[in-house]
Structures are given as C-alpha cells and as structure tokens.
Design a protein around this motif. Structure first.
Motif, PDB file in Angstrom:
ATOM      1  N   MET A   1     110.762  63.193  60.113  1.00 26.58           N
ATOM      2  CA  MET A   1     110.236  62.255  59.134  1.00 26.58           C
ATOM      3  C   MET A   1     108.713  62.215  59.294  1.00 26.58           C
ATOM      4  N   LYS A   2     108.018  62.325  58.170  1.00 28.88           N
ATOM      5  CA  LYS A   2     106.556  62.226  58.157  1.00 28.88           C
ATOM      6  C   LYS A   2     106.169  60.962  57.401  1.00 28.88           C
ATOM      7  N   HIS A   3     105.083  60.317  57.877  1.00 34.55           N
ATOM      8  CA  HIS A   3     104.631  59.064  57.282  1.00 34.55           C
ATOM      9  C   HIS A   3     103.153  59.162  56.926  1.00 34.55           C
TER      10      HIS A   3
ATOM     11  N   LEU B   1     102.616  52.709  52.083  1.00 35.43           N
ATOM     12  CA  LEU B   1     103.253  53.401  53.194  1.00 35.43           C
ATOM     13  C   LEU B   1     104.318  54.322  52.622  1.00 35.43           C
TER      14      LEU B   1
ATOM     15  N   GLU C   1     101.936  57.846  62.539  1.00 32.50           N
ATOM     16  CA  GLU C   1     103.168  57.968  63.336  1.00 32.50           C
ATOM     17  C   GLU C   1     103.718  56.589  63.597  1.00 32.50           C
ATOM     18  N   TRP C   2     105.055  56.415  63.433  1.00 33.33           N
ATOM     19  CA  TRP C   2     105.706  55.169  63.841  1.00 33.33           C
ATOM     20  C   TRP C   2     105.846  55.208  65.346  1.00 33.33           C
TER      21      TRP C   2
ATOM     22  N   SER D   1     106.988  57.606  53.285  1.00 34.88           N
ATOM     23  CA  SER D   1     107.745  58.378  54.270  1.00 34.88           C
ATOM     24  C   SER D   1     108.477  59.496  53.539  1.00 34.88           C
TER      25      SER D   1
ATOM     26  N   GLN E   1     108.787  66.386  50.337  1.00 36.00           N
ATOM     27  CA  GLN E   1     107.386  66.173  49.966  1.00 36.00           C
ATOM     28  C   GLN E   1     106.986  67.095  48.823  1.00 36.00           C
TER      29      GLN E   1
ATOM     30  N   GLY F   1     110.593  57.385  51.111  1.00 33.17           N
ATOM     31  CA  GLY F   1     110.446  55.941  51.234  1.00 33.17           C
ATOM     32  C   GLY F   1     109.050  55.563  50.769  1.00 33.17           C
ATOM     33  N   TYR F   2     108.921  54.436  50.064  1.00 31.71           N
ATOM     34  CA  TYR F   2     107.612  54.062  49.528  1.00 31.71           C
ATOM     35  C   TYR F   2     107.498  52.549  49.470  1.00 31.71           C
TER      36      TYR F   2
END
Length: 100
Positions: free
Chosen positions: A1-3, A55, A94-95, A57, A64, A40-41
């Motif tokens: 997962m990229k954020h 934010l 990064e989370w 994801s 993407q 995710g948005y």
C-alpha cells in the motif's frame, strides 16, 4: 500500500462548489469497479484557514495507473490546481501506526 498527502491553500472559487467537486470525485472512485477497494481517498480542511489536506492510498502500482488513466481523475487534478492557484504539493508518506 502506498500513501500520499496532497496539500494546498484554497485560493479560487467557492468552498461549496469545491466540496461538491470533491464529493463527485470520491463518488467516481467508489463507482469504478476496477478502483473500488483499491483506492482510498480522504479530504480534510483546517478549520481556521484555507489549508486543505488530501490523504490518498493506493493498493498497488496497477491501481495507481488505473486511477491516473481516468478522465475524471485528470479533470479533478486540473481543478485542484485551479482552486489552489497552481500551488499543490504531493508528498509520499508512510503510515507508522493507527487505531483499529
């Protein structure tokens, strides 16, 4: 997962119209079978000024790329630049931790 965190100051237009545009964008993501559950948005605003924070994801590179290929994404990206007066910062993040 990229954020990613997208930041800008709201400079052009009305906040009501912008918030409607944000809602349409989120609805378009949720309505796209290839993106649902993979993107995710969230959009947040500083209560005391015109600072916005988005934010985003993405599950993987394919999600993407799929998002970036959509016409609704391109239009929203352009509108974001417009309401921000051309000054938008996108930062990979990064989370580290979160609650359940």
């Amino acid at each position: 997962m990229k954020h990613f965190m997208i930041r800008y100051e709201f400079r052009n237009g009305t906040t009501e119209a912008w918030h409607q545009e944000v809602g349409r964008f989120i609805k378009a993501i949720d309505g796209d079978p290839e993106l649902t559950g993979r993107i995710g948005y969230r959009v947040l605003k500083n209560r005391d000024d015109g600072s916005y924070f988005h934010l985003a994801s993405v599950a993987d590179d394919a999600a993407q790329k799929a998002l970036q290929s959509r016409d609704f994404f391109k239009a929203y990206q352009e509108m974001t630049r417009k309401v921000a007066g051309g000054e938008v910062t996108v930062t990979p993040i990064e989370w580290i931790g979160q609650t359940a």
